[in-house]
Design an enzyme around this catalytic site. Structure first.
Site, PDB file in Angstrom:
ATOM      1  N   ASN A   1      -7.377   3.848  54.118  1.00 32.63           N
ATOM      2  CA  ASN A   1      -7.858   2.478  53.941  1.00 32.63           C
ATOM      3  C   ASN A   1      -8.902   2.112  54.998  1.00 32.63           C
ATOM      4  O   ASN A   1      -9.907   1.471  54.695  1.00 32.63           O
ATOM      5  CB  ASN A   1      -6.682   1.496  54.029  1.00 32.63           C
ATOM      6  CG  ASN A   1      -5.838   1.477  52.760  1.00 32.63           C
ATOM      7  OD1 ASN A   1      -6.337   1.740  51.665  1.00 32.63           O
ATOM      8  ND2 ASN A   1      -4.560   1.169  52.904  1.00 32.63           N
TER       9      ASN A   1
ATOM     10  N   ASP B   1       6.248  10.041  50.698  1.00 30.13           N
ATOM     11  CA  ASP B   1       5.423   9.085  51.428  1.00 30.13           C
ATOM     12  C   ASP B   1       4.043   9.708  51.631  1.00 30.13           C
ATOM     13  O   ASP B   1       3.936  10.860  52.089  1.00 30.13           O
ATOM     14  CB  ASP B   1       6.059   8.744  52.780  1.00 30.13           C
ATOM     15  CG  ASP B   1       5.344   7.600  53.469  1.00 30.13           C
ATOM     16  OD1 ASP B   1       5.683   6.436  53.192  1.00 30.13           O
ATOM     17  OD2 ASP B   1       4.420   7.879  54.265  1.00 30.13           O
TER      18      ASP B   1
ATOM     19  N   GLU C   1       3.174   2.791  50.355  1.00 31.31           N
ATOM     20  CA  GLU C   1       2.745   4.146  49.984  1.00 31.31           C
ATOM     21  C   GLU C   1       3.953   5.074  49.825  1.00 31.31           C
ATOM     22  O   GLU C   1       3.832   6.295  49.966  1.00 31.31           O
ATOM     23  CB  GLU C   1       1.776   4.709  51.035  1.00 31.31           C
ATOM     24  CG  GLU C   1       2.340   4.848  52.433  1.00 31.31           C
ATOM     25  CD  GLU C   1       2.150   3.596  53.303  1.00 31.31           C
ATOM     26  OE1 GLU C   1       2.357   3.707  54.519  1.00 31.31           O
ATOM     27  OE2 GLU C   1       1.805   2.531  52.764  1.00 31.31           O
TER      28      GLU C   1
ATOM     29  N   ASP D   1      -6.287   2.477  46.938  1.00 33.36           N
ATOM     30  CA  ASP D   1      -5.665   2.173  45.640  1.00 33.36           C
ATOM     31  C   ASP D   1      -5.770   3.358  44.689  1.00 33.36           C
ATOM     32  O   ASP D   1      -4.826   3.662  43.948  1.00 33.36           O
ATOM     33  CB  ASP D   1      -6.324   0.949  45.012  1.00 33.36           C
ATOM     34  CG  ASP D   1      -5.961  -0.349  45.728  1.00 33.36           C
ATOM     35  OD1 ASP D   1      -5.029  -0.316  46.559  1.00 33.36           O
ATOM     36  OD2 ASP D   1      -6.605  -1.378  45.455  1.00 33.36           O
TER      37      ASP D   1
END
Length: 401
Positions: free
Chosen positions: A270, A262, A305, A279
């Protein structure tokens, strides 16, 4: 109407249907050039059969005979170009076009030889055989993985080439191919020749249709199972592939381990740098995971993620080393769009399958180990001790948050 005439009409109709079938495949995907070339080959086949059917109407049949030969040889070339496109091989354009011109001239010249001359018949049939073996060479030289249908196609190309090479001898055995071109369709040889053409032309076409449809279905399946951003398997596809990998490992009696990762603080990436940067982090981690994995490993993006990789033939110690190496390397990797001093990290949970477990149990334990890694400060690896003890050993220390 003679039997040869009847089969000729059937061949003309079948060529039209096959051309339409290949065009349908081409319209499914406008970039599918091989199907368009194959359709062109069978359209040329229609022209060939139409010329053959019209030959009795000519007083001097030299030009229509030569034209029919050139059109049919052109059809085999178009077929070979379609094969080359399908199998990722550069089509030998110069040699095939030169051969077309030379063979057509040769057929024109041998029209002056006696009708039943073996040289004349061989000049007409051997070029077709050569083009079949060129097609065989194209498939053989391809670096693509060949399945059962591809191997059958190669066998049929060999058989088709041999039947063209044998036709002069078949004609001789059956009393020739008619006293003149106008009488050809009334000969016993014409019936045999047209029948052989139907069998092999249909066999090659159906095989190529099956191969193209197989590839279309594989492409559709791949798109439906692939996560667009990461290029890895999506959750559903990963679960299915992981189950197969686990079953295979159990049959072989080898261990199988699961690593779940993870990305740490992904929301802050973000929020601070934008979703485009997030991304790129996902793309970078997925690419690194793909490169680190062996051919028999199965990797997927199972959440926003969150990633997973199943490792058949790998025990818990080796899986932990894999996770440690991935964690360390990714943590040192610069990410495009992020400041140079900003490094992304990931946390890992590792578990090895026990005989009493199923894939769902394995994923649950690896997920629990991942949560322990998160709670331990992130950027670390935690290993599940197994279903009985319910404990995990802290086999890795946190390197930074």
């Amino acid at each position: 109407m003679s039997g040869a005439n009847f089969i000729l009409l059937i061949n003309l109709s079948v060529a039209g249907l096959l051309a339409a079938a290949f065009m349908a495949v081409a319209f499914h995907d406008v970039g599918r050039a091989p199907a368009r070339w194959l359709a062109s080959g069978y359209l040329l086949g229609i022209a060939y059969f139409a010329i053959e059917f019209s030959i009795p109407a000519f007083t001097d049949a030299r030009l229509p005979v030569v034209a029919a030969f050139a059109v049919f040889l052109g059809a085999t070339i178009a077929f070979n170009v379609g094969l080359a496109g399908k199998y990722g091989v550069a089509p030998p354009w110069p040699s095939m076009l030169f051969f077309l011109a030379a063979a057509t001239i040769a057929v024109y010249v041998v029209q002056d030889l006696p009708r039943q001359s073996l040289a004349r018949m061989m000049a007409y049939q051997l070029p077709y055989a050569v083009m079949q073996f060129v097609g065989l060479a194209i498939v053989w030289s391809s670096r693509q993985r060949r399945g059962r249908l591809d191997r059958i196609l190669m066998a049929v190309l060999v058989a088709s080439g041999l039947q063209f090479a044998s036709k002069p001898f078949i004609a001789h055995a059956l009393g020739g191919w008619g006293a003149d071109p106008q009488a050809y369709l009334q000969s016993s040889y014409a019936l045999v020749s047209q029948s052989l053409g139907t069998v092999f032309g249909l066999a090659l076409a159906l095989l190529m249709l099956a191969i193209l449809v197989r590839d279309v279905l594989a492409e559709v399946t791949s798109k439906s199972e692939t996560d667009t951003l990461s290029g890895l398997l999506n959750r559903g596809a990963f679960t299915r592939q992981a189950e197969l990998a686990v079953l295979g490992a159990m049959r072989q009696g080898v261990p199988v381990a699961l690593v779940i990762a993870d990305l740490d603080h992904f929301k802050s990436i973000n929020d601070n740098f934008g979703h485009a940067s997030g991304d790129r982090v996902i793309e970078t981690f997925a690419g690194f995971l793909r490169e680190a994995a062996a051919g028999h490993h199965v990797a997927g993006r199972i959440g926003g993620e969150e990633f997973a990789i199943i490792l058949p033939g790998t025990n818990i110690a080796a899986a932990r080393l894999f996770a440690e190496g991935t964690r360390s390397a990714f943590g040192a990797l610069p990410i495009d769009g992020l400041p140079a001093d900003n490094r992304c990290t990931a946390s890992f949970g590792v578990a090895e399958l026990h005989p009493s477990e199923e894939i769902a149990d394995l994923m649950r334990r690896a997920d629990e180990a991942l949560y322990r890694a998160k709670n331990a400060g992130r950027d670390c690896v935690r290993v599940s001790a197994g279903p009985a003890g319910g404990q995990s050993s802290a086999n890795s220390v946190a390197q930074g948050i």
